[in-house]
Design a protein around this motif. Structure first.
Motif, short mmCIF file in Angstrom:
data_model
loop_
_atom_site.label_atom_id
_atom_site.label_comp_id
_atom_site.label_asym_id
_atom_site.label_seq_id
_atom_site.Cartn_x
_atom_site.Cartn_y
_atom_site.Cartn_z
N GLY A 157 4.27 -2.52 -1.14
CA GLY A 157 3.77 -2.55 -2.51
C GLY A 157 3.93 -1.19 -3.17
N ASN A 158 4.55 -1.19 -4.35
CA ASN A 158 4.75 0.03 -5.13
C ASN A 158 3.87 -0.05 -6.37
OD1 ASN A 158 5.68 2.25 -6.55
ND2 ASN A 158 7.68 1.36 -7.02
N TRP A 159 2.80 0.72 -6.38
CA TRP A 159 1.87 0.68 -7.50
C TRP A 159 2.40 1.42 -8.73
CZ3 TRP A 159 -4.07 1.13 -6.23
CH2 TRP A 159 -4.48 -0.03 -5.56
N LYS A 160 3.49 2.19 -8.56
CA LYS A 160 4.06 2.96 -9.66
C LYS A 160 2.97 3.85 -10.28
CE LYS A 160 7.59 -0.55 -10.25
NZ LYS A 160 8.47 -1.30 -11.18
N ALA A 173 -9.63 1.32 -5.10
CA ALA A 173 -9.96 1.17 -3.68
C ALA A 173 -10.52 -0.21 -3.38
CB ALA A 173 -10.95 2.24 -3.24
N ALA A 174 -11.03 -0.89 -4.39
CA ALA A 174 -11.55 -2.25 -4.18
C ALA A 174 -10.42 -3.19 -3.75
CB ALA A 174 -12.21 -2.77 -5.45
N GLU A 175 -9.23 -3.02 -4.35
CA GLU A 175 -8.08 -3.84 -3.94
C GLU A 175 -7.66 -3.48 -2.53
OE1 GLU A 175 -7.01 -6.37 -5.65
OE2 GLU A 175 -8.33 -5.93 -7.34
N LEU A 176 -7.70 -2.19 -2.22
CA LEU A 176 -7.36 -1.75 -0.86
C LEU A 176 -8.32 -2.36 0.15
CD1 LEU A 176 -5.80 0.17 1.11
CD2 LEU A 176 -7.57 1.87 0.62
N LYS A 224 -2.74 -6.47 -7.26
CA LYS A 224 -3.84 -7.37 -6.93
C LYS A 224 -3.69 -7.83 -5.48
CE LYS A 224 -5.85 -7.44 -10.95
NZ LYS A 224 -7.23 -6.87 -11.11
N ALA A 225 -4.73 -7.59 -4.71
CA ALA A 225 -4.67 -7.91 -3.28
C ALA A 225 -4.32 -9.37 -3.04
CB ALA A 225 -6.00 -7.56 -2.62
N ALA A 226 -4.87 -10.27 -3.85
CA ALA A 226 -4.62 -11.70 -3.64
C ALA A 226 -3.15 -12.04 -3.80
CB ALA A 226 -5.46 -12.53 -4.62
N ASP A 227 -2.51 -11.47 -4.82
CA ASP A 227 -1.08 -11.72 -5.04
C ASP A 227 -0.24 -11.10 -3.93
OD1 ASP A 227 -1.65 -13.10 -7.34
OD2 ASP A 227 -1.22 -11.42 -8.68
#
Length: 239
Positions: free
Chosen positions: A9-12, A20-23, A226-229
């Motif tokens: 995943g590249n957050w750019k 950090a919640a997604e992490l 988004k962690a779910a995606d």
């Protein structure tokens, strides 16, 4: 034995400490068998994310590096600094760096060498523009970029094919177009080199793209925020 699929995943230029919640959602999830997850946040979050992910199955990487170890390069970050912060892999030569910062194949090569020097795995990006695709130059462009950007003798180096015209546009090549380019890359790289596909990868198309021969994973942009995606794409790699 087939190598594990790498979903990177590249957050750019996205992400604050609140990300950090997604992490944490990624760390709490079950990683599918045969899949390796890598998250490359902005440099400001690498150390914090690496600390949180320590001991987990989630790797933390970086999006770019300078080719020098240290020196008078205001605003730049060396591969050694990123490794010291906990980065395991470093993306180099992303099309946005090539376009926005004028990075040449020679510069990308030096950055890949620097990542390796620092003990990180380089993820070297290559890809054609829409004009190059429409004029039938795709394979010639890819061959030229591989020749100029990929150092010799680096075991475990990763190549990411990202058609520039598909990044963030919602457009994706056909599976036959992806197959053709990945086969051409595989023919030029040492056996065992993992080749990722990057360009509008989403949960809806991940399984189809990741089933193409010589596609060993994905370099995911917006859908990795988004962690779910991101996890749905990883699940597509396991099907």
């Amino acid at each position: 034995m087939e190598a594990m699929k790498l979903i990177a995943g590249n957050w750019k230029m996205n992400g604050l400490k609140a990300g950090a919640a997604e992490l944490e959602a990624l760390l709490a999830a079950e990683v599918p068998a045969g899949v390796e997850l890598l998250l490359c946040p902005p440099a400001t979050l690498v150390a914090a994310f690496a600390g949180l992910a320590e001991g987990s199955k989630l790797g933390i990487g970086a999006q770019d590096c300078h080719w020098e170890v240290s020196g008078a390069h205001t605003g730049d970050i060396s591969a050694e600094m990123l490794a010291d912060a906990g980065a395991r892999d470093i993306i180099v030569g992303h099309s946005e760096r090539r376009a926005d910062h004028g990075e040449t194949d020679a510069i990308v090569r030096r950055k890949a060498e620097a990542a390796h020097r620092a003990g990180c795995t380089p993820i070297v990006c290559v890809g054609e523009t829409l004009a190059e695709r429409d004029s039938g130059e795709t394979l010639a462009v890819i061959a030229r970029q591989l020749e100029g950007s990929v150092p010799e003798g680096i075991a475990g180096l990763v190549v990411a094919y990202e058609p520039v015209w598909a990044i963030g546009t919602g457009r994706t090549p056909t599976t036959e177009q992806v197959r053709q380019v990945h086969a051409a890359i595989a023919a030029r790289m040492p056996a065992g080199t993992r080749i990722l596909y990057g360009g509008s990868v989403k949960p809806a198309n991940a399984a189809e793209l990741l089933s193409v021969p010589h596609v060993h994973g994905a370099l995911v942009g917006g859908a990795s925020l988004k962690a779910a995606d991101f996890l749905a794409i990883a699940a597509g790699a396991a099907t």
